[in-house]
Design a protein around this motif. Structure first.
Motif, PDB file in Angstrom:
ATOM      1  N   ASN A   1      -4.903   5.763  -1.979  1.00  0.00           N
ATOM      2  CA  ASN A   1      -3.909   4.684  -1.966  1.00  0.00           C
ATOM      3  C   ASN A   1      -3.795   3.997  -3.316  1.00  0.00           C
ATOM      4  O   ASN A   1      -4.780   3.834  -4.028  1.00  0.00           O
ATOM      5  CB  ASN A   1      -4.257   3.633  -0.909  1.00  0.00           C
ATOM      6  CG  ASN A   1      -4.014   4.126   0.493  1.00  0.00           C
ATOM      7  OD1 ASN A   1      -3.107   4.897   0.752  1.00  0.00           O
ATOM      8  ND2 ASN A   1      -4.842   3.683   1.423  1.00  0.00           N
TER       9      ASN A   1
ATOM     10  N   LYS B   1       3.369   2.984   2.716  1.00  0.00           N
ATOM     11  CA  LYS B   1       2.672   2.868   4.000  1.00  0.00           C
ATOM     12  C   LYS B   1       2.894   1.513   4.671  1.00  0.00           C
ATOM     13  O   LYS B   1       2.961   1.415   5.880  1.00  0.00           O
ATOM     14  CB  LYS B   1       1.173   3.073   3.801  1.00  0.00           C
ATOM     15  CG  LYS B   1       0.778   4.491   3.456  1.00  0.00           C
ATOM     16  CD  LYS B   1      -0.729   4.551   3.345  1.00  0.00           C
ATOM     17  CE  LYS B   1      -1.245   5.965   3.430  1.00  0.00           C
ATOM     18  NZ  LYS B   1      -2.712   5.978   3.410  1.00  0.00           N
TER      19      LYS B   1
ATOM     20  N   PHE C   1      -2.556   0.285  -4.638  1.00  0.00           N
ATOM     21  CA  PHE C   1      -2.340  -1.062  -4.119  1.00  0.00           C
ATOM     22  C   PHE C   1      -1.564  -1.856  -5.160  1.00  0.00           C
ATOM     23  O   PHE C   1      -1.961  -1.928  -6.323  1.00  0.00           O
ATOM     24  CB  PHE C   1      -3.683  -1.739  -3.823  1.00  0.00           C
ATOM     25  CG  PHE C   1      -4.511  -0.997  -2.816  1.00  0.00           C
ATOM     26  CD1 PHE C   1      -4.338  -1.214  -1.462  1.00  0.00           C
ATOM     27  CD2 PHE C   1      -5.446  -0.059  -3.213  1.00  0.00           C
ATOM     28  CE1 PHE C   1      -5.083  -0.525  -0.529  1.00  0.00           C
ATOM     29  CE2 PHE C   1      -6.205   0.637  -2.294  1.00  0.00           C
ATOM     30  CZ  PHE C   1      -6.025   0.411  -0.942  1.00  0.00           C
TER      31      PHE C   1
ATOM     32  N   LEU D   1      -3.725   1.324   7.401  1.00  0.00           N
ATOM     33  CA  LEU D   1      -3.182   1.807   6.128  1.00  0.00           C
ATOM     34  C   LEU D   1      -4.275   2.276   5.167  1.00  0.00           C
ATOM     35  O   LEU D   1      -3.985   2.865   4.138  1.00  0.00           O
ATOM     36  CB  LEU D   1      -2.378   0.695   5.440  1.00  0.00           C
ATOM     37  CG  LEU D   1      -1.283   0.018   6.251  1.00  0.00           C
ATOM     38  CD1 LEU D   1      -0.638  -1.086   5.449  1.00  0.00           C
ATOM     39  CD2 LEU D   1      -0.258   1.014   6.727  1.00  0.00           C
TER      40      LEU D   1
ATOM     41  N   ASN E   1     -10.525   2.601  -0.837  1.00  0.00           N
ATOM     42  CA  ASN E   1     -10.095   1.770   0.287  1.00  0.00           C
ATOM     43  C   ASN E   1     -11.170   0.780   0.721  1.00  0.00           C
ATOM     44  O   ASN E   1     -10.865  -0.370   1.039  1.00  0.00           O
ATOM     45  CB  ASN E   1      -9.685   2.665   1.457  1.00  0.00           C
ATOM     46  CG  ASN E   1      -8.452   3.478   1.144  1.00  0.00           C
ATOM     47  OD1 ASN E   1      -7.540   3.013   0.491  1.00  0.00           O
ATOM     48  ND2 ASN E   1      -8.425   4.715   1.617  1.00  0.00           N
TER      49      ASN E   1
ATOM     50  N   VAL F   1       0.849  -1.191   0.000  1.00  0.00           N
ATOM     51  CA  VAL F   1       0.000   0.000   0.000  1.00  0.00           C
ATOM     52  C   VAL F   1       0.883   1.239   0.000  1.00  0.00           C
ATOM     53  O   VAL F   1       1.781   1.372   0.830  1.00  0.00           O
ATOM     54  CB  VAL F   1      -0.922   0.017   1.244  1.00  0.00           C
ATOM     55  CG1 VAL F   1      -1.842   1.221   1.204  1.00  0.00           C
ATOM     56  CG2 VAL F   1      -1.716  -1.277   1.355  1.00  0.00           C
ATOM     57  N   CYS F   2       0.621   2.155  -0.946  1.00  0.00           N
ATOM     58  CA  CYS F   2       1.365   3.410  -1.057  1.00  0.00           C
ATOM     59  C   CYS F   2       0.390   4.549  -1.282  1.00  0.00           C
ATOM     60  O   CYS F   2      -0.631   4.372  -1.942  1.00  0.00           O
ATOM     61  CB  CYS F   2       2.325   3.381  -2.248  1.00  0.00           C
ATOM     62  SG  CYS F   2       3.575   2.120  -2.148  1.00  0.00           S
ATOM     63  N   GLU F   3       0.741   5.704  -0.754  1.00  0.00           N
ATOM     64  CA  GLU F   3      -0.034   6.902  -1.036  1.00  0.00           C
ATOM     65  C   GLU F   3       0.642   7.632  -2.186  1.00  0.00           C
ATOM     66  O   GLU F   3       1.851   7.840  -2.167  1.00  0.00           O
ATOM     67  CB  GLU F   3      -0.100   7.794   0.197  1.00  0.00           C
ATOM     68  CG  GLU F   3      -1.041   8.962   0.038  1.00  0.00           C
ATOM     69  CD  GLU F   3      -1.250   9.728   1.319  1.00  0.00           C
ATOM     70  OE1 GLU F   3      -1.282  10.970   1.241  1.00  0.00           O
ATOM     71  OE2 GLU F   3      -1.372   9.094   2.384  1.00  0.00           O
TER      72      GLU F   3
END
Length: 176
Positions: free
Chosen positions: A78, A109, A80, A73, A55, A25-27
């Motif tokens: 986000n 994250k 994925f 998270l 999400n 998971v990254c923003e």
């Protein structure tokens, strides 16, 4: 009541994470389309696939596929990344991309590896691991070392005999 479109999106997300070894998971807030496209291409090259999803829909898809849901998270916009190859290679791509100048907007994250939820430190530690091929080569090298030593020890007397016979031959040639 959920719309039919949401059911279809959850089904699409389930297909993307089905059989995945990990989900990271990254923003991505603040990254340009060009940079996200470049990141997606690098992730694909390492054996993963990045998807931007709501999400709540991803949480439902994760639950339905048997993954634990990392509630901490699941906030903000986000991206994925489903990993179908080597998780360490994909984690390294994410880490290296986030380190590059101009890509500070990508915030790693955490993620899910198997049935374990990873925090940022654990995911970055995973990124520092050597690739699967390197680890296998190290294991094979470690297993072959005792055999190599045994061959060296066993060939010692034969090598000594050949050296001794060669010296005797040289002495006889000098004497003649």
């Amino acid at each position: 009541m959920p719309s039919q479109a949401n059911y279809q999106k959850v089904e699409m997300l389930r297909e993307k994470i089905k059989g995945a070894q990990a989900v990271f998971v990254c923003e991505y807030r603040g990254l340009t389309v060009e940079k996200i496209t470049k990141l997606r291409a690098q992730i694909r090259g390492a054996g993963g696939e990045m998807t931007v999803a709501k999400n709540t829909l991803m949480s439902i898809a994760l639950k339905e596929e048997g993954f634990p849901v990392p509630e901490g998270l699941m906030s903000g916009p986000n991206g994925f990344t489903a990993v179908h190859g080597d998780p360490a290679a994909v984690a390294k791509v994410l880490k290296d991309f986030a380190k590059e100048k101009g890509n500070e907007a990508l915030i790693i994250k955490g993620g899910i590896l198997g049935d374990k939820i990873l925090d940022v430190k654990q995911l970055l530690a995973l990124a520092d691991l050597p690739s699967r091929e390197v680890l296998l080569a190290q294991v094979v090298g470690t297993m072959a070392a005792p055999i190599r030593g045994l061959v060296t020890v066993l060939s010692g007397p034969a090598r000594g005999l050949v050296t001794c016979l060669s010296q005797i031959k040289d002495q006889k040639e000098k004497a003649a």
